[in-house]
Motif scaffolding. Sequence first.
Motif, PDB file in Angstrom:
ATOM      1  N   PRO A  49       0.897  -1.253  -0.081  1.00  0.00           N
ATOM      2  CA  PRO A  49       0.096   0.134   0.215  1.00  0.00           C
ATOM      3  C   PRO A  49       0.901   1.278  -0.026  1.00  0.00           C
ATOM      4  O   PRO A  49       2.078   1.142   0.535  1.00  0.00           O
ATOM      5  N   SER A  50       0.218   2.355  -0.592  1.00  0.00           N
ATOM      6  CA  SER A  50       1.060   3.413  -0.802  1.00  0.00           C
ATOM      7  C   SER A  50       1.598   4.114   0.610  1.00  0.00           C
ATOM      8  O   SER A  50       2.750   4.697   0.385  1.00  0.00           O
ATOM      9  N   TRP A  51       0.711   4.059   1.557  1.00  0.00           N
ATOM     10  CA  TRP A  51       1.296   4.674   2.848  1.00  0.00           C
ATOM     11  C   TRP A  51       2.553   3.621   3.578  1.00  0.00           C
ATOM     12  O   TRP A  51       3.271   4.330   4.191  1.00  0.00           O
ATOM     13  N   LEU A  52       2.533   2.507   3.133  1.00  0.00           N
ATOM     14  CA  LEU A  52       3.576   1.615   3.566  1.00  0.00           C
ATOM     15  C   LEU A  52       4.882   1.691   3.181  1.00  0.00           C
ATOM     16  O   LEU A  52       6.036   1.626   3.875  1.00  0.00           O
ATOM     17  N   PRO A 104       7.059   3.767   1.681  1.00  0.00           N
ATOM     18  CA  PRO A 104       8.087   4.743   2.171  1.00  0.00           C
ATOM     19  C   PRO A 104       8.627   4.478   3.638  1.00  0.00           C
ATOM     20  O   PRO A 104       9.891   4.305   3.819  1.00  0.00           O
ATOM     21  N   LEU A 105       7.704   3.741   4.425  1.00  0.00           N
ATOM     22  CA  LEU A 105       8.139   3.505   5.811  1.00  0.00           C
ATOM     23  C   LEU A 105       9.173   2.240   5.745  1.00  0.00           C
ATOM     24  O   LEU A 105      10.224   2.273   6.475  1.00  0.00           O
TER      25      LEU A 105
END
Lengths: 266, 325
Positions: free
Chosen positions: A208-211, A213-214
Motif C-alpha cells: 500500500p502506498s502509505w507503507l 516509504p516506511l
Amino acid sequence: MGRTIDALQIRHEIGGIGAIWYREWKVFLREKSRIVASAVNPILWLLVFGGGLGRSVSIPGTDYQAFIYPGILAQAVLFSSIFFGVYIVWDRKIDFLKEVLVAPISRTSVFIGKVVGGATDSVVQSVILLVLGVVLSRFGMIPGLHPTVTGFGAALLILALTTASLVSVGLILGAWMESPEGFQLVSSFLLFPTFFFSGALFPLDRLPSWLAPLVRLDPLTYSVDALRHVILGTAHFALGLDLAVMVGFTVVVIAVGSVAFQRMKV
Amino acid sequence: MAIIEIDHLTKRFDDIVAVDDLTLEIADGEFFGLLGPNGAGKSTTLLMLTTLVRPTSGTARVNGFDLVRQAGQVRRSIGIVFQDPSSDDTLTGYENLKLHGMLYGMPPALREQRIVEVLELVDLTNRKDSIVKHYSGGMRRRLELARGLMHRPKVLFLDEPTLGLDPQSRDHIWAYVERLVREENITVVLTTHYMEEADRLCSRLAIIDHGKIVALDSPANLKLVLGGDVVSLGVGKGEPNLDAVKALGFVDKIERRNGIVQLTVRDARDRLPQILQAIGEVKSIEVRPASLDDVFMHYTGREMRESSAEGGWAERSMHYRSATR
Ligand SMILES: Nc1ncnc2c1ncn2[C@@H]1O[C@H](COP(=O)(O)OP(=O)(O)O)[C@@H](O)[C@H]1O
Ligand SMILES: [Mg+2]
C-alpha cells in the motif's frame, strides 16, 4: 619517536578491545540459558507462525515458510543485538563501568570492544539458526528451503554486518538511558516497528502506498532483502543497493556510538 | 616532591557545590586521607582525580600530568578501588584480574606473574577460580584491592575501602592495606568516614566538610589541637560548678549536654582530682584521649557520626545481585 609511541598506543587500544571482548565472551558462555532462549523463539516463529499461516498464504515462487526464513534470521539478530545495549546500563548501575573507563584506553575502543562482543553473541546465535535451518529442511519441515553452502555462508556475513550496526544502536541507547526499565521501554518502541516495517513477514512488491516509504526508511529492510538474495535467490532491491545501505548505516551508527560513549557519564 | 597537586578544584552539580575550591598537595610516598561525613565530596574529588568526572573549574596534576589535557597519562599512573563494587560478578576472581591486565596492556607473562603476586597478597589464591557472585563482601573488596594494585600504579586511590563491611573484615582490609604499602611502596589516597580507619592508616589527613578542607595535618597533630584528653562527667540533673572548673585555668573547652559535662584537658589523669573537687558531685567519670571525632566536632560544631549514614556498598551489591544479567 612519535611513531613508536603511536604504535604502542595502537597496540594498547587493540588489547583493550580484546579485553572488553574477552569479558563479554566469558559472560555469554556462562549464561547458556540465554543461548538456548535466543534460538527457541525464532524457531517457534518459523514453524508455528510460518507453518500455520503458510497453508493459506501463497507467495509467488516459493513457500511462505521458506519465504520468511531470512526475515526470521534478521528478527532474531535485531532483538538480541538491541537488547545487548542493556548490559551497559547494568555495568553503570554498579561501578564496573568505572573500572573500564578509568583504564588507559580510549572510549572509542571501549565502544568497539562492546560492539564486537555483542556481535559475537549474535553471530553464534545466527550460526545455530542457520544450522537448524539446514537440519529442519532436511526433515522437510521448511518446504521450499534449499540450503547451499555459499548461500548460507553469505547469509552469515550479512547477519554479522547487520548485528554490528544494531548492537551499536543498542549501545547508543544504553549509553543514554539510566535505568534498565527505561531501556526496556524505549527499546520496545524501537524494536517492533523496525521488525514489522522490515518486510520480514511479507514481500515488498505491491505494498500500500502509505507503507512503502516506511519500509524503505527501515534499515533492517535491506538486511532482510540481502538475506533473501543469498538464501532464496530472489528479492526486491538489487543486492548492491542492499549492501551499500547496510555498510552506510553501519558506518553512521558506529560514528554516532563512538561520540555517545565520549559523552557518556559514569 | 608532590605527586598530586590540586589547584582550586571545584565541582558543581546543578545547585550544590560538591567540591569547593580545593587546593592541596600530596607528597610522593604519603598515605593521605580524606576524612569527612557522607556527602562531604570525597568520592567526587577522587572521581575528578581519576579523570572520570570533569571539574567545573580548577585542575590538578597527578604524577605531573594534567587531569584534563593529559587524561590518558593520568590514567596510566593510577589505580583505584571504587566505593561501590566494580568487579564483574559473573566472572571468577582470576578472570576479573586477567581482564584488568588486558585493559592495562600488560604483556601476558607479566600479567600472569602479577596475578599470582597480588592474589597472594590478599589471600585469595585458593579462591581465584570461584565466581565473584559467591565471594563475601570482604573477599570482593580484597579482590578489587588486588586489582587496583596489579599494574603497579604510582598512586592508589581507595574510596571508603571498608564501607559496609563487618568489623572483622574491616580489620582484615586494614591489615592488607598496611602490608601492601610496605611491600609495594606507593602513594595512597584514602577516603573514609571512619575515624579509626583514618587514625590507624594515614600519615596525614584532610578533614573535609561540604566540599572544603577544614583541617589538614597528621592525625596526632590534629588531636593535639584539642589539647589532649576528653573528660566526660555524668552530672545528671545536678548543679555542677562550671565556674570553678573554668577558674582552674587548664581546661580548654567545656560543654554540657544531656546531663554530661565534657571537658578538654591536657594530662587529664593527673588533674582529675582537682577537677572533681571543683565541679562538685558527679555520677560517672570517663577519661579518654581526644579522637578525630572530637577534632571534627571542634571544627564543624557537629558530630561526624551523626552526619554519616551507613549503607551503600553492601546494599547496592545486594541490589545488583538480585537482578539478573
Ligand atoms: N552525579 C551527581 N549528580 C548530582 N549530585 C551529585 C552527584 N554525585 C555526587 N553528588 C552530590 O555531591 C555531594 C558530594 O557527594 P560525594 O562526593 O559522593 O560525597 P562523599 O563521597 O563524601 O560521601 C553530595 O551532596 C552528593 O549528593
Ligand atoms: Mg563517597
